[in-house]
Design a protein around this motif. Structure first.
Motif, mmCIF file in Angstrom:
data_model
loop_
_atom_site.group_PDB
_atom_site.id
_atom_site.type_symbol
_atom_site.label_atom_id
_atom_site.label_comp_id
_atom_site.label_asym_id
_atom_site.label_seq_id
_atom_site.Cartn_x
_atom_site.Cartn_y
_atom_site.Cartn_z
ATOM 1 N N LEU A 84 0.833 -1.104 0.108
ATOM 2 C CA LEU A 84 0.032 0.028 -0.143
ATOM 3 C C LEU A 84 0.807 1.090 0.043
ATOM 4 N N TYR A 85 0.473 2.343 -0.812
ATOM 5 C CA TYR A 85 1.115 3.524 -0.744
ATOM 6 C C TYR A 85 0.081 4.566 -0.392
ATOM 7 N N ASP A 86 0.916 5.635 0.005
ATOM 8 C CA ASP A 86 0.110 7.064 0.103
ATOM 9 C C ASP A 86 0.884 8.078 -0.260
ATOM 10 N N LEU A 87 0.036 9.363 -0.356
ATOM 11 C CA LEU A 87 0.802 10.559 -0.681
ATOM 12 C C LEU A 87 1.694 10.893 0.489
ATOM 13 N N ALA A 88 2.980 11.248 -0.012
ATOM 14 C CA ALA A 88 3.685 11.797 1.323
ATOM 15 C C ALA A 88 3.314 13.254 1.633
ATOM 16 N N TYR A 89 3.672 13.575 3.013
ATOM 17 C CA TYR A 89 3.212 14.831 3.629
ATOM 18 C C TYR A 89 3.197 15.988 2.600
ATOM 19 N N LYS A 90 4.435 16.331 1.918
ATOM 20 C CA LYS A 90 4.628 17.371 1.012
ATOM 21 C C LYS A 90 3.569 17.371 -0.181
ATOM 22 N N SER A 91 3.127 16.320 -0.961
ATOM 23 C CA SER A 91 2.190 16.081 -1.620
ATOM 24 C C SER A 91 0.838 16.687 -1.125
ATOM 25 N N LYS A 92 0.504 16.078 0.033
ATOM 26 C CA LYS A 92 -0.761 16.563 0.742
ATOM 27 C C LYS A 92 -0.942 18.206 0.773
ATOM 28 N N ARG A 93 0.353 18.827 1.073
ATOM 29 C CA ARG A 93 0.257 20.242 1.244
ATOM 30 C C ARG A 93 0.232 20.820 -0.184
ATOM 31 N N VAL A 94 1.058 20.324 -1.002
ATOM 32 C CA VAL A 94 1.021 20.955 -2.380
ATOM 33 C C VAL A 94 -0.442 20.807 -2.930
ATOM 34 N N CYS A 95 -0.940 19.873 -3.009
ATOM 35 C CA CYS A 95 -2.632 19.550 -3.031
ATOM 36 C C CYS A 95 -3.590 20.595 -2.408
ATOM 37 N N ALA A 96 -3.190 20.661 -1.161
ATOM 38 C CA ALA A 96 -4.214 21.479 -0.524
ATOM 39 C C ALA A 96 -4.107 22.893 -0.624
ATOM 40 N N SER A 97 -2.528 23.322 -1.096
ATOM 41 C CA SER A 97 -2.335 24.615 -1.495
ATOM 42 C C SER A 97 -2.909 25.039 -2.933
ATOM 43 N N ILE A 98 -3.063 24.027 -3.634
ATOM 44 C CA ILE A 98 -3.582 24.189 -5.165
ATOM 45 C C ILE A 98 -4.907 24.536 -4.926
ATOM 46 N N TYR A 99 -5.622 23.783 -4.039
ATOM 47 C CA TYR A 99 -7.346 23.994 -3.865
ATOM 48 C C TYR A 99 -7.466 25.381 -2.962
ATOM 49 N N LYS A 100 -6.423 25.628 -2.456
ATOM 50 C CA LYS A 100 -6.814 26.882 -1.743
ATOM 51 C C LYS A 100 -6.648 28.173 -2.648
ATOM 52 N N LYS A 101 -5.702 27.990 -3.477
ATOM 53 C CA LYS A 101 -5.284 29.135 -4.784
ATOM 54 C C LYS A 101 -6.499 29.110 -5.366
ATOM 55 N N LEU A 102 -7.153 28.001 -5.857
ATOM 56 C CA LEU A 102 -8.124 27.957 -6.618
ATOM 57 C C LEU A 102 -9.604 28.403 -6.195
ATOM 58 N N ASN A 103 -9.643 28.278 -4.925
ATOM 59 C CA ASN A 103 -10.759 28.710 -4.210
ATOM 60 C C ASN A 103 -10.620 30.121 -3.594
ATOM 61 N N LYS A 104 -9.561 30.940 -3.956
ATOM 62 C CA LYS A 104 -9.294 32.031 -3.620
ATOM 63 C C LYS A 104 -9.043 32.314 -2.254
ATOM 64 N N GLU A 105 -8.624 31.317 -1.445
ATOM 65 C CA GLU A 105 -8.474 31.424 0.014
ATOM 66 C C GLU A 105 -7.095 31.739 0.424
ATOM 67 N N GLU A 106 -6.007 31.497 -0.647
ATOM 68 C CA GLU A 106 -4.879 31.764 -0.617
ATOM 69 C C GLU A 106 -4.107 32.255 -1.873
ATOM 70 N N SER A 107 -3.330 33.249 -1.697
ATOM 71 C CA SER A 107 -2.840 33.894 -2.913
ATOM 72 C C SER A 107 -1.276 33.209 -3.527
ATOM 73 N N ILE A 108 -0.899 33.474 -4.475
ATOM 74 C CA ILE A 108 0.329 32.987 -4.929
ATOM 75 C C ILE A 108 1.582 34.025 -4.559
ATOM 76 N N SER A 109 2.410 33.491 -4.036
ATOM 77 C CA SER A 109 3.510 34.393 -3.626
ATOM 78 C C SER A 109 4.142 35.299 -4.722
ATOM 79 N N GLU A 110 4.354 36.499 -4.557
ATOM 80 C CA GLU A 110 5.016 37.361 -5.295
ATOM 81 C C GLU A 110 6.220 37.528 -5.024
#
Length: 142
Positions: A84-110
Motif C-alpha cells: 500500500l502507498y500513500d501521498l507523502a506529507y509534501k504532496s498533501k501540502r501541495v494539493c491543499a495549497s492548489i485547492y486553496k489558491k483555486l478557491n481564492k483562500e490563498e494567494s500565490i506568492s509574489e
C-alpha cells in the motif's frame, strides 16, 4: 456588465498549475496524478495504474514519484496483501495549497524567495504569468 458565475474556481487553473510546476518541479501529469490520489487515501500500484492509463504515456511516472518522495510506501507486501502507498506529507501540502489558491483562500506568492517565477532573469513565459498572478491576487483581495 460583468457576469460572475457562482463557481469560477477553475478560471485560474492554468496559472495555479504553472505555479505548482515551477515551484515544485512537477510535470502537469504528475500534478494531475497527485490531485487524483489526494482524496483516494491508501492505494495500490494497480489503483495508480488505473488512472495513469488516461494520462500521457510515461512508464516511469510511478517510480519517479516514489523516488522523489511524492508518494511513500505505507505497508510492505504481507502474504497475499498488496503493498500500500500513500501521498507523502509534501504532496498533501501541495494539493491543499492548489485547492486553496483555486478557491481564492490563498494567494500565490509574489516574493522571488518563495516563487521562482518572480526571480529576475527568468524565462519570458514566467514573466507573462507574473502579470496574471498579480491580477489573480488583486481579485482575491476584493
Amino acid at each position: 456588465m460583468k457576469f460572475s458565475p457562482a463557481n469560477d474556481y477553475l478560471k485560474y487553473w492554468k496559472v495555479v498549475r504553472q505555479w505548482a510546476r515551477s515551484k515544485h518541479g512537477l510535470s502537469t501529469s504528475e500534478i494531475e496524478m497527485l490531485l487524483f490520489l489526494y482524496s483516494e487515501g491508501l492505494f495500490t500500484r494497480k489503483d495508480f495504474q488505473e488512472y495513469n492509463e488516461i494520462m500521457s504515456w510515461d512508464k516511469r511516472r510511478f517510480n519517479n514519484l516514489l523516488k522523489n518522495g511524492w508518494i511513500i510506501k505505507w505497508r510492505e507486501r504481507k502474504g497475499r496483501e498488496s503493498i500500500l502507498y500513500d501521498l507523502a506529507y509534501k504532496s498533501k501540502r501541495v494539493c491543499a495549497s492548489i485547492y486553496k489558491k483555486l478557491n481564492k483562500e490563498e494567494s500565490i506568492s509574489e516574493d522571488r524567495r518563495n516563487n521562482p517565477m518572480f526571480v529576475s532573469g527568468t524565462k519570458y513565459s514566467d514573466k507573462v504569468y507574473r502579470k496574471i498572478i498579480k491580477k489573480m491576487n488583486d481579485e482575491r483581495k476584493l
